[in-house]
Design an enzyme around this catalytic site. Structure first.
Site, PDB file in Angstrom:
ATOM      1  N   GLU A 187       0.862  -1.224  -0.252  1.00 21.06           N
ATOM      2  CA  GLU A 187       0.117  -0.284   0.176  1.00 21.06           C
ATOM      3  C   GLU A 187       0.568   0.929   0.011  1.00 21.06           C
ATOM      4  OE1 GLU A 187      -2.513  -0.437   2.980  1.00 21.06           O
ATOM      5  OE2 GLU A 187      -4.001  -1.827   1.925  1.00 21.06           O
ATOM      6  N   GLU A 382      -5.653  -8.134  -0.914  1.00 19.13           N
ATOM      7  CA  GLU A 382      -6.305  -8.054   0.969  1.00 19.13           C
ATOM      8  C   GLU A 382      -7.432  -8.079   0.539  1.00 19.13           C
ATOM      9  OE1 GLU A 382      -4.620  -4.942   3.492  1.00 19.13           O
ATOM     10  OE2 GLU A 382      -2.698  -6.209   2.926  1.00 19.13           O
TER      11      GLU A 382
HETATM   12  C1  BGP Z   1      -4.174  -2.526   5.593  1.00 20.74           C
HETATM   13  C2  BGP Z   1      -2.703  -3.128   5.608  1.00 20.74           C
HETATM   14  C3  BGP Z   1      -3.088  -4.998   6.493  1.00 20.74           C
HETATM   15  C4  BGP Z   1      -4.266  -5.429   7.327  1.00 20.74           C
HETATM   16  C5  BGP Z   1      -5.043  -4.151   6.820  1.00 20.74           C
HETATM   17  C6  BGP Z   1      -6.810  -4.376   7.873  1.00 20.74           C
HETATM   18  O1  BGP Z   1      -3.918  -1.061   5.166  1.00 20.74           O
HETATM   19  O2  BGP Z   1      -2.109  -3.425   4.403  1.00 20.74           O
HETATM   20  O3  BGP Z   1      -2.249  -4.724   6.556  1.00 20.74           O
HETATM   21  O4  BGP Z   1      -3.947  -5.187   8.356  1.00 20.74           O
HETATM   22  O5  BGP Z   1      -5.592  -2.842   6.140  1.00 20.74           O
HETATM   23  O6  BGP Z   1      -5.845  -2.973   8.678  1.00 20.74           O
HETATM   24  P1  BGP Z   1      -6.816  -2.986  10.320  1.00 20.74           P
HETATM   25  O7  BGP Z   1      -5.667  -4.020  10.692  1.00 20.74           O
HETATM   26  O8  BGP Z   1      -5.870  -1.805  10.496  1.00 20.74           O
HETATM   27  O9  BGP Z   1      -7.915  -3.667  10.382  1.00 20.74           O
END
Ligand code: BGP
Length: 484
Positions: A187, A382
């Protein structure tokens, strides 16, 4: 019933080293920014909490009680990866997305490679491949080694280009025979919002990085990725290097032309900017005006622009969680918590307990937009939603997760049917893991439950949720059950 998942489609799950691996001080690994992020639980109704680390927080973390920092323990994937990969195999996964820990591979920040780390990743990658999955490996996922801040001040320092290229090419040369898909930075477009995580630019009450520092640091990352692309081309590695963005689908908050313009502007600076530089090999036409109006004057070394142009990334990796409204004048509009930053609440969309709104059509929209502009393969690296779940020993009936993933995977497959070249989908996070934003354990994304609470209590035992069998049936039926 129709078969919808193409034969060669990569499907499975995703995790990241800094949230899953744990073993923060084993195997020669050094401290990362993720290891310095304390537990900061979301408070319902409050705006998004983002990691804000300054020099004082980093210094405190060096000597404080390690239990205060949940990512240091992760979910012990370091020791349990065989069991976790067995579960992924049982689900029928054909791909697993994971990340290397830079601080494990190059703990001293001086280019010296840690042999123990290479041995560990050898075993891990072999275990993925032996189970019939294609590894998709990210080189830097929100876990810059702290030593690179101590010694160099993070990515504003051009020296990080060479260090990253050494790190990345060491791994590509070693594992390129088994790993086809590589992701340069997780990201990359989130860095302007949370500059600590990957750029290593610290924020405190007194000071935040300037736009000059942010974009200079990003320029160095762009060049570093292109230099890795150059290495791949020159050495004939049969691998693909992808750029990854967190997809923001931007809708205008009203039908006012000014709001439509605001949405378009947001889309340009949040998505297109990064894709234009790394996937097309040039700064976009709108960068010059943006830089001028934000006092950004990039220091571009001889050869940088030629390198960017000659070695663009060859696929687009993307995460997608939610869409966002944009308005020319956001004052007075209701906000909701969202990924990394708060967003204007869309009254037409439901949300999870953290306020992240749920919009599968926004994913199909975004994929069509990408296809129209870039004509490169796309992998959704993701996608998922966090839910609170308590295990009483019986199988967790997570129909809400099934609904979320079914709707989003259907949107991806609709985009495939639209003609978009989407070649894969890895669900975040296939196994419960520590949250990136808040370091919560109780924000669960997995098809597999991990017995651990926010304070680190629990056996770490894994158990399948109902969604596990459902996802297996999706893969087994090549997507037919999505229509059922
Ligand atoms: C994205 C990241 C991940 C993941 C996801 C969910 O931005 O790449 O690593 O964690 O978000 O976010 P969170 O874990 O804060 O709910």
């Amino acid at each position: 019933m129709t078969t919808r998942i193409p034969d060669t489609f990569l499907i499975g799950g995703a995790l990241a080293a800094c949230q899953a691996e744990g073993a923060w001080n084993e195997g020669g690994k050094s401290l990362t920014v993720a290891d310095c992020a304390p537990f900061t639980p979301h408070i319902p109704g409050e705006a998004t909490r983002t990691l804000r680390l300054g020099p004082a927080e980093i210094d405190h973390a060096r000597t404080a009680d390690p239990h205060l920092f949940p990512k240091r323990r992760g979910v012990d994937f370091y020791h349990r990866f065989e069991e976790d990969l067995d579960l992924l195999q049982e689900m029928g996964s054909t791909a697993f997305r994971y990340s290397f820990s830079w601080a494990r591979v190059m703990p001293d920040g001086d280019g010296t490679i840690n042999a123990q780390a290479l041995d560990y990743y050898d075993r891990l990658i072999d275990a993925i491949v032996e189970r019939g999955m294609a590894p998709i490996m990210t080189l830097s996922h929100f876990d810059l080694p702290v030593v690179l801040i101590d010694k160099y001040g993070g990515w504003t320092n051009r020296d990080l280009i060479d260090l990253y290229v050494t790190y990345a090419t060491t791994l590509i040369d070693r594992y390129g025979d088994r790993v086809k898909y590589w992701v340069a930075f997780n990201e990359i477009n989130m860095s302007v919002k949370t500059p600590e995580k990957t750029l290593g630019l610290l924020r405190s009450e007194q000071s935040t990085p300037t736009e000059q520092e942010l974009f200079q640091a990003l320029h160095h990352q762009f060049v570093a990725a292109a230099r890795v692309g150059e290495h791949i081309a020159r050495h004939g590695n049969h691998v693909q290097l992808g750029n990854m963005i967190g997809l923001f689908t931007a809708y205008p908050a009203t039908s006012k032309p000014e709001d439509a313009w605001a949405a378009d502007e947001a889309e340009r600076m949040q998505n297109s900017f990064y894709l234009d530089v790394l996937n097309r090999g040039r700064y976009p036409y709108f960068a010059e005006r943006y830089f001028r109006e934000h006092d950004v004057s990039l220091v571009i070394a001889d050869g940088d622009l030629e390198t960017l142009a000659a070695y663009p990334c060859t696929f687009i990796g993307a995460s997608y969680y939610t869409s966002a409204l944009q308005a020319a004048d956001p004052n007075g509009l209701e906000l909701t918590s969202s990924n990394v930053v708060s967003a204007i609440r869309n009254p037409h969309l439901p949300a999870n307990a953290w306020g992240w709104q749920i919009d599968p059509l926004g994913l199909r929209w975004a994929l069509n937009t990408l296809a129209h502009t870039y004509e490169q393969p796309v992998i959704i690296l993701e996608n998922g939603s966090g839910f609170r779940e308590v295990s009483d020993g019986s199988t967790i009936q997570d129909d809400y997760r099934v609904d979320y993933v079914a709707a989003h995977l259907s949107a991806v497959l609709d985009a495939v049917a639209d003609g978009v070249q989407v070649i894969g989908y890895t669900a975040w996070s296939v196994i419960d893991t520590i949250s990136s934003s808040t370091s919560e354990m109780e924000k669960r994304y997995g098809f597999v439950y991990v017995d651990q609470d926010d304070q680190g209590n629990g056996t770490l035992n894994r158990s399948k949720k109902a969604s596990f069998d459902w996802f297996r049936s999706v893969i087994d039926s090549r997507g037919s059950v999505l229509d059922g």
